[in-house]
Write a protein that holds these residues in place. Structure first.
Motif, mmCIF file in Angstrom:
data_model
loop_
_atom_site.group_PDB
_atom_site.id
_atom_site.type_symbol
_atom_site.label_atom_id
_atom_site.label_comp_id
_atom_site.label_asym_id
_atom_site.label_seq_id
_atom_site.Cartn_x
_atom_site.Cartn_y
_atom_site.Cartn_z
ATOM 1 N N ALA A 207 0.834 -1.207 0.000
ATOM 2 C CA ALA A 207 0.000 0.000 0.000
ATOM 3 C C ALA A 207 0.866 1.252 0.000
ATOM 4 N N ARG A 208 1.938 1.228 0.772
ATOM 5 C CA ARG A 208 2.848 2.377 0.808
ATOM 6 C C ARG A 208 3.572 2.549 -0.521
ATOM 7 N N ARG A 209 4.068 1.439 -1.064
ATOM 8 C CA ARG A 209 4.799 1.517 -2.333
ATOM 9 C C ARG A 209 3.933 2.097 -3.436
ATOM 10 N N ALA A 210 2.679 1.657 -3.489
ATOM 11 C CA ALA A 210 1.791 2.054 -4.573
ATOM 12 C C ALA A 210 1.118 3.395 -4.311
ATOM 13 N N GLY A 211 1.211 3.900 -3.085
ATOM 14 C CA GLY A 211 0.586 5.176 -2.768
ATOM 15 C C GLY A 211 -0.931 5.137 -2.877
ATOM 16 N N VAL A 212 -1.552 4.038 -2.413
ATOM 17 C CA VAL A 212 -3.005 3.910 -2.493
ATOM 18 C C VAL A 212 -3.664 4.727 -1.385
#
Length: 259
Positions: A207-212
């Motif tokens: 979630a952090r990596r993808a910036g959701v």
């Protein structure tokens, strides 16, 4: 014609349990049915992701007075993702039409489901982007884009293959909702490597990596009761506050942006 207060897209979790149904008193809040996600558009069209035992309740609710046209996306064909099909009553009404989409060859699908598969143009105004996941015998995730909103369904994925993880992060970038496999705790995972599932911490990392904007933990282990899932949720929220734990009946709605 949809009204001004009608969401352009909504999703409802029909089943959120992984591996096998878990009908137990301690699981009543999150539910015991296996994976099934219902997506509805403003014009009433219905798209389903997977067909676990949670599919049965939808079949009971759908009207039998008008013909239905449904689309079903399969992530893969492990038992917990298909076992609701024999109990989905709309299948037994010849007026209804069901389009099936999957990464598997048509001949294999026919053999697995003992049914038919057609290949028309995708019948709903959603852009669907499939992507591979790391799971025994293979599995597909899906990104759904509609009216400036996006949902990413990444269930039954075990992180650890860099190319696949990187690809999922790119596909999920900026999504409104990431629905992510979180079957295990990090401690449990050490004894379950290679089983094809991840942890709540892996979900938070993605979630952090993808910036959701929103993370939804799903595919709860059948041995995790409500209190256990509550604890997982609390731990995940310490690292990614915009986190929910999927529960049967949970509805998330999205409205068309105002001009």
């Amino acid at each position: 014609m949809p009204g001004a207060n009608t969401p352009c897209m909504s999703l409802q979790f029909r089943g959120v349990r992984g591996s096998l149904p878990a009908p137990a008193p301690g699981n009543l809040r999150y539910g015991g049915n296996t994976t099934c996600l219902e997506v509805r558009l403003a014009d009433g069209q219905i798209l389903l992701i997977d067909a676990g035992t949670g599919l049965r309740s939808l079949g009971s609710e759908l009207s039998s007075t008008e013909p239905l046209s449904l689309s079903l996306l399969f992530t893969h064909f492990h038992w917990d993702h298909i076992q609701g099909i024999p109990f989905f009553t709309p299948l037994y009404d010849k007026r209804n039409h069901l389009d099936i989409y999957t990464h598997r060859p048509v001949a294999e699908v026919r053999e697995i489901l003992e049914g038919q598969m057609s290949a028309p143009l995708f019948p709903v105004p959603i852009r669907v982007t499939p992507f591979p996941m790391n799971h025994p015998q293979g599995a597909s995730g899906y990104r759904l884009d509609c009216a400036a909103h996006s949902i990413v369904h990444a269930c039954d994925h075990e992180p650890g293959v860099r190319e696949i993880d990187d690809h999922i992060a790119r596909v999920a970038e900026g999504a409104d909702v990431l629905i992510c496999d979180a079957q295990y705790t990090p401690e449990e995972y050490e004894k379950r490597r290679g089983w094809g599932h991840g942890t709540w911490k892996d979900a938070v990392t993605m979630a952090r990596r993808a910036g959701v904007k929103q993370l939804v933990l799903t595919h709860h282990d059948p041995d995790h009761d409500d209190a256990f899932v509550d604890d997982i949720l609390a731990r995940a929220r310490e690292e990614f506050p915009a986190t929910l734990a999927a529960s049967e009946g949970l509805v998330l709605s999205f409205w068309r942006p105002q001009p």
